[in-house]
Design an enzyme around this catalytic site. Structure first.
Site, PDB file in Angstrom:
ATOM      1  N   SER A   4       0.843  -1.203   0.000  1.00 10.56           N
ATOM      2  CA  SER A   4       0.000   0.000   0.000  1.00 10.56           C
ATOM      3  C   SER A   4       0.869   1.239   0.000  1.00 10.56           C
ATOM      4  O   SER A   4       1.931   1.267   0.642  1.00 10.56           O
ATOM      5  CB  SER A   4      -0.914   0.028   1.224  1.00 10.56           C
ATOM      6  OG  SER A   4      -1.619   1.264   1.294  1.00 10.56           O
ATOM      7  N   TYR A  45      -2.310  -0.849   9.933  1.00  8.59           N
ATOM      8  CA  TYR A  45      -2.462  -1.348   8.567  1.00  8.59           C
ATOM      9  C   TYR A  45      -1.160  -1.194   7.791  1.00  8.59           C
ATOM     10  O   TYR A  45      -0.699  -2.122   7.122  1.00  8.59           O
ATOM     11  CB  TYR A  45      -3.595  -0.591   7.875  1.00  8.59           C
ATOM     12  CG  TYR A  45      -3.800  -0.977   6.429  1.00  8.59           C
ATOM     13  CD1 TYR A  45      -4.382  -2.195   6.089  1.00  8.59           C
ATOM     14  CD2 TYR A  45      -3.418  -0.114   5.400  1.00  8.59           C
ATOM     15  CE1 TYR A  45      -4.561  -2.555   4.755  1.00  8.59           C
ATOM     16  CE2 TYR A  45      -3.610  -0.460   4.066  1.00  8.59           C
ATOM     17  CZ  TYR A  45      -4.177  -1.677   3.757  1.00  8.59           C
ATOM     18  OH  TYR A  45      -4.352  -2.029   2.431  1.00  8.59           O
TER      19      TYR A  45
END
Length: 245
Positions: free
Chosen positions: A141, A154
């Site tokens: 990400s 995350y």
């Protein structure tokens, strides 16, 4: 690839926004695709039917990707029904956001189980079974480098994915298998949009010089590149984010 038979791709999290786009793109490129799902067999069947209606080839297959025996069964299904595995795409992921000081450890553990352990277990099986000329594509990400507030846990899971990707690429020396990760930026999927108000969404869309959110198809295009023609791209984290920095 054996003879003239289609290449075979296993896509985890294949019923999600990006996962489904990846399935449809790889099928359109001529691959037979294993549509992995965790719980929702109905959505997996919808994806398979969409691929079949478009003239492609796909089969559904369930697994908890954090459980080695279930992942082994997933790969067994691909080999027995489709002849082998050439491409593995780890799109399955969980994103739960909160400031570090407020994040429930149960949410932290849930993300670690899917995003880190799941990617590790699937990558381990892929390393054992993917045929020469194949590709393993993980999902990182852009938030790993953007360091946005509330994304601590995350982003930490995706940092772990980066490390696994770079090292596995070296460990597969001599096998003619590439290992890369794609790192999407803000992308208009249910996973990303859930819980965000419109001003937040508008702000995130404005971060890219292209001034929009990514689309699942944008990410699938990068995956297709790494899965097919990009044989000299290896051990890389490819940022697919419209220029967000």
């Amino acid at each position: 690839m054996t003879g003239t038979s289609p290449r075979v791709a296993v896509v985890t999290g294949a019923t999600g926004g990006i996962g489904r786009a990846v399935v449809e793109r790889l099928a359109a490129d001529g691959m037979s695709v294993v549509v992995h799902y965790a719980n929702n067999a109905g959505r997996a069947d919808e994806v398979v039917q969409a691929v079949t209606a478009a003239g492609g080839s796909a089969i559904p297959a369930p697994a908890d990707i954090a459980e080695p025996e279930q992942v082994q069964a997933l790969f067994d299904e691909a080999e027995q029904r489709l002849g082998g595995v050439d491409v593995v795409v780890n799109t399955a992921g969980v994103m739960l956001l909160a400031p570090l000081a407020e994040l429930d450890l149960a949410d932290f553990d849930r993300m670690q189980r899917t995003n880190v352990r799941g990617t590790f277990v699937v990558s381990r099986e892929a390393a054992r079974r993917v045929r020469p000329g194949g590709a393993i594509i993980n999902f990182s990400s852009t938030v790993v480098k953007l360091a946005l507030p509330t994304y601590t846990a995350y982003a930490a899971t995706k940092g772990a994915v980066d490390a696994m990707t770079l090292i596995l690429a070296k460990e597969l020396r001599g096998r003619d298998i590439t290992v890369n990760a794609v790192a999407p930026g803000p992308t208009a999927t249910p996973l990303f949009l859930d819980g965000k108000d419109q001003p937040t969404i508008d702000h995130l869309a404005s971060m890219a010089p292209l001034e929009r959110l990514g689309r699942p198809e944008d990410v699938a295009e990068a995956v297709a590149f790494l899965a097919g023609p990009a044989r000299w791209v290896n051990g890389q984290i490819v940022y697919v984010n419209g220029g967000v920095s």
